[in-house]
Motif scaffolding. Structure first.
Motif, PDB file in Angstrom:
ATOM      1  N   ILE A  40       0.691  -1.310   0.000  1.00  0.00           N
ATOM      2  CA  ILE A  40       0.014   0.015  -0.200  1.00  0.00           C
ATOM      3  C   ILE A  40       0.817   1.162  -0.121  1.00  0.00           C
ATOM      4  CG2 ILE A  40      -1.741   1.390   1.210  1.00  0.00           C
ATOM      5  CD1 ILE A  40      -2.536  -1.505   2.610  1.00  0.00           C
ATOM      6  N   ASP A  41       0.587   2.188  -0.681  1.00  0.00           N
ATOM      7  CA  ASP A  41       1.352   3.441  -0.828  1.00  0.00           C
ATOM      8  C   ASP A  41       1.516   3.862   0.451  1.00  0.00           C
ATOM      9  OD1 ASP A  41       1.434   3.329  -3.457  1.00  0.00           O
ATOM     10  OD2 ASP A  41      -0.156   4.642  -4.173  1.00  0.00           O
ATOM     11  N   GLY A  42       2.859   4.202   1.036  1.00  0.00           N
ATOM     12  CA  GLY A  42       3.037   4.882   2.133  1.00  0.00           C
ATOM     13  C   GLY A  42       2.876   3.981   3.351  1.00  0.00           C
ATOM     14  N   ARG A  43       2.919   2.771   3.010  1.00  0.00           N
ATOM     15  CA  ARG A  43       2.673   1.668   4.123  1.00  0.00           C
ATOM     16  C   ARG A  43       3.840   1.758   5.155  1.00  0.00           C
ATOM     17  NH1 ARG A  43       2.843  -4.606   3.426  1.00  0.00           N
ATOM     18  NH2 ARG A  43       1.397  -5.317   5.190  1.00  0.00           N
ATOM     19  N   ARG A  45       6.056   4.181   5.630  1.00  0.00           N
ATOM     20  CA  ARG A  45       6.198   5.282   6.048  1.00  0.00           C
ATOM     21  C   ARG A  45       5.312   5.600   7.300  1.00  0.00           C
ATOM     22  NH1 ARG A  45       5.574   8.136   1.810  1.00  0.00           N
ATOM     23  NH2 ARG A  45       3.424   8.422   1.855  1.00  0.00           N
ATOM     24  N   ASN A  46       4.093   5.075   7.126  1.00  0.00           N
ATOM     25  CA  ASN A  46       3.097   5.344   8.243  1.00  0.00           C
ATOM     26  C   ASN A  46       3.530   4.406   9.371  1.00  0.00           C
ATOM     27  OD1 ASN A  46       0.581   3.544   9.522  1.00  0.00           O
ATOM     28  ND2 ASN A  46      -0.405   5.314   8.676  1.00  0.00           N
TER      29      ASN A  46
END
Length: 218
Positions: A40-43, A45-46
């Motif tokens: 998932i995009d930004g996984r 980073r989150n």
């Protein structure tokens, strides 16, 4: 409190996440879907942000409520962490149910539910507000039982983190001693595709309040 205790509280769950993620190539998951494994995009980073938020929440709790949470000169009873976790699980059950209200799901909890079959790293894939809310419940539970001795405080923090990792591990470990880990994983994996299983540590609250959902064991 010794800095080594703080380091242990960070290192142990981090190692657990890495180990569980690495085991996916050698052990079956409880459930799979065609979308599993798609990043998932930004996984990540989150996940990193929430790791920092969790650490900041602990620091803020100790600074603001230190006298209620931990007493450096105290030795807690062996069962104190168990009492804290049981009280936490009751509080988190209701928090989790509230997060499934339409408005909170749409604004906060939907982040965690973007993955249909979570893995260990998704234990930290959350909206930061959800991370803070969960830790407020944990710290309030510590204050209600405590103040805890340093060892009990860190043991509770580590146990809470480990349970959270194992609940999301989505692994079926072929060993009798792993029955609890497999049970946790099955219940939470089912939660991501049904309405139920809001408890984390024990299914007691779901049984009492009629929110148990069918699980699928591998």
């Amino acid at each position: 409190m010794s800095p080594f205790l703080y380091l242990a509280a960070i290192a142990v769950p981090s190692i657990a996440i890495a180990l569980c993620q690495s085991m996916h190539s050698g052990l079956p998951r409880l459930r799979r879907a065609s979308s599993d494994g798609v990043l998932i995009d930004g996984r990540y980073r989150n996940v990193a942000v929430n790791g920092g938020v969790a650490l900041a929440a602990y620091v803020a709790g100790i600074v603001l409520l230190g006298g209620y949470l931990v007493d450096a000169g105290r030795t807690s009873r062996w069962y104190a962490p168990l009492l804290v976790l049981l009280l936490y699980d009751f509080g988190y059950y209701w928090l989790h149910r509230a997060l499934h209200w339409r408005s909170l799901m749409r604004r906060v909890h939907w982040v965690h539910h973007r993955t249909s079959h979570p893995t260990a790293v998704d234990s930290l894939y959350l909206h930061p507000l959800e991370t803070v809310a969960g830790l407020v419940v944990l710290l309030a539970s510590m204050a209600a039982v405590g103040p805890l001795g340093p060892g009990a405080f860190v043991a509770t923090a580590i146990a809470h983190s480990l349970v959270n990792v194992l609940v999301h591990a989505n692994l079926s470990i072929p060993a009798r001693l792993a029955w609890l880990t497999n049970h946790w994983s099955a219940r939470h994996d089912a939660h991501h595709s049904s309405s139920g299983n809001f408890g984390t540590i024990t299914p007691l609250w779901d049984w009492l309040f009629g929110t148990s959902a069918r699980t699928q064991h591998a």
